[in-house]
Write an enzyme that holds these catalytic residues in place. Structure first.
Site, short mmCIF file in Angstrom:
data_model
loop_
_atom_site.label_atom_id
_atom_site.label_comp_id
_atom_site.label_asym_id
_atom_site.label_seq_id
_atom_site.Cartn_x
_atom_site.Cartn_y
_atom_site.Cartn_z
N GLU A 217 11.46 37.49 -77.54
CA GLU A 217 11.41 38.96 -77.70
C GLU A 217 12.82 39.54 -77.87
OE1 GLU A 217 9.02 40.14 -74.32
OE2 GLU A 217 7.19 39.36 -75.27
N ARG B 285 8.94 42.02 -63.67
CA ARG B 285 7.48 42.11 -63.71
C ARG B 285 6.94 42.71 -62.41
NH1 ARG B 285 4.58 40.87 -68.33
NH2 ARG B 285 2.97 39.91 -67.04
N TYR C 257 3.55 41.24 -80.59
CA TYR C 257 2.30 41.08 -79.83
C TYR C 257 1.40 40.00 -80.44
CZ TYR C 257 3.09 45.14 -76.79
OH TYR C 257 3.56 46.00 -75.83
N HIS D 287 6.94 47.62 -71.14
CA HIS D 287 6.65 46.21 -71.42
C HIS D 287 7.81 45.38 -70.90
CE1 HIS D 287 5.67 42.49 -73.57
NE2 HIS D 287 6.97 42.43 -73.79
N LYS E 186 7.74 52.20 -73.54
CA LYS E 186 6.78 52.41 -74.64
C LYS E 186 6.77 53.89 -75.05
CE LYS E 186 3.80 48.54 -73.35
NZ LYS E 186 2.39 48.12 -73.18
N PHE F 183 -8.44 44.66 -78.58
CA PHE F 183 -7.59 45.85 -78.53
C PHE F 183 -6.32 45.72 -79.38
CE2 PHE F 183 -6.62 43.20 -74.80
CZ PHE F 183 -5.24 43.01 -74.94
N ASN G 156 0.73 52.04 -70.76
CA ASN G 156 1.18 51.63 -69.43
C ASN G 156 2.71 51.67 -69.30
OD1 ASN G 156 1.67 49.44 -71.03
ND2 ASN G 156 0.67 47.94 -69.70
N ARG H 69 4.51 51.16 -63.22
CA ARG H 69 3.17 51.52 -63.74
C ARG H 69 2.32 52.19 -62.65
NH1 ARG H 69 2.70 45.70 -66.59
NH2 ARG H 69 3.45 46.20 -68.68
N THR I 286 -0.49 45.07 -65.17
CA THR I 286 -0.64 45.58 -66.54
C THR I 286 -1.48 46.86 -66.57
OG1 THR I 286 -0.48 43.34 -67.40
CG2 THR I 286 -1.46 44.98 -68.86
P1 CMP Z 1 2.09 44.73 -72.42
O1 CMP Z 1 2.73 44.20 -71.20
O2 CMP Z 1 2.94 45.49 -73.37
O3 CMP Z 1 1.40 43.52 -73.21
C1 CMP Z 1 0.22 43.62 -73.94
C2 CMP Z 1 -0.37 44.99 -73.84
O4 CMP Z 1 -1.71 45.10 -74.24
C3 CMP Z 1 -0.38 45.42 -72.39
O5 CMP Z 1 0.91 45.70 -71.96
C4 CMP Z 1 -1.33 46.62 -72.44
O6 CMP Z 1 -0.65 47.84 -72.70
C5 CMP Z 1 -2.20 46.28 -73.64
N1 CMP Z 1 -3.58 46.05 -73.23
C6 CMP Z 1 -4.03 45.11 -72.39
N2 CMP Z 1 -5.36 45.24 -72.23
C7 CMP Z 1 -5.74 46.29 -72.99
C8 CMP Z 1 -6.99 46.91 -73.24
N3 CMP Z 1 -8.10 46.47 -72.69
N4 CMP Z 1 -7.00 47.98 -74.07
C9 CMP Z 1 -5.85 48.42 -74.66
N5 CMP Z 1 -4.64 47.85 -74.46
C10 CMP Z 1 -4.60 46.81 -73.63
#
Ligand code: CMP
Length: 143
Positions: free
Chosen positions: A126, A85, A49, A115, A9, A57, A112, A102, A91
């Site tokens: 994807e 994963r 997404y 992805h 990211k 969010f 984070n 992470r 996450t």
């Molecule tokens: P990712 O695995 O890219 O998939 C969805 C993303 O949403 C996740 O990683 C996080 O970076 C993001 N995400 C999940 N929960 C929140 C949150 N509460 N606030 C902001 N971003 C979030």
């Protein structure tokens, strides 16, 4: 062979973590099938997404992922979807174990670092969103 979509990211790119992340997947024994540094359009971000579109969010997520270049990749190998994963960790980086990507490099759930596809269906979807079929390289290792 199983394939997954992995993306460093904008925070990971700006913190010079591309090399570290590629190294972890190489060290694990997986094979890089495609990779590119790119900016994501708002349309691609919203599609990628899409499953989160009703989450509070979502706006923040789209705005962050389009805020700077990402490094999109396809990795190939046995069990790579689930194992990637595990290598990424939870996450929320604050819940991610030390030793995971992470857990070692992140603090905030929105930023984070990485992805990775969460299922075979997501991986196929994807990979198709980010790459054309002829972008994927498949080869036999000879050394
Ligand atoms: P990712 O695995 O890219 O998939 C969805 C993303 O949403 C996740 O990683 C996080 O970076 C993001 N995400 C999940 N929960 C929140 C949150 N509460 N606030 C902001 N971003 C979030």
């Amino acid at each position: 062979m199983e394939k997954t979509f992995i993306m460093v990211k904008p925070d990971g790119v700006q913190r010079n973590l591309i090399g570290e992340i590629v190294q972890r997947f190489e060290n694990k024994g997986y094979t890089l099938a495609a990779g590119k540094l790119m900016n994501i359009s708002k349309e691609l971000a919203e599609e990628h997404y899409g499953e989160h579109k009703d989450k509070p969010f979502f706006g923040e997520l789209v705005s962050f992922i389009t805020s700077g270049p990402v490094f999109a990749m396809v990795w190939e190998g046995e069990g790579v979807i689930a194992t990637a994963r595990k290598m990424m960790g939870a996450t929320n980086p604050q819940d991610a174990e030390p030793g995971t990507i992470r857990g070692d490099f992140g603090v905030q759930v929105g930023m984070n670092v990485i992805h990775g596809s969460d299922s075979p269906e997501s991986a196929e979807r994807e990979i198709g969103l980010f790459f054309n079929e002829d972008d994927l390289v498949s080869y036999e290792k000879t050394i």
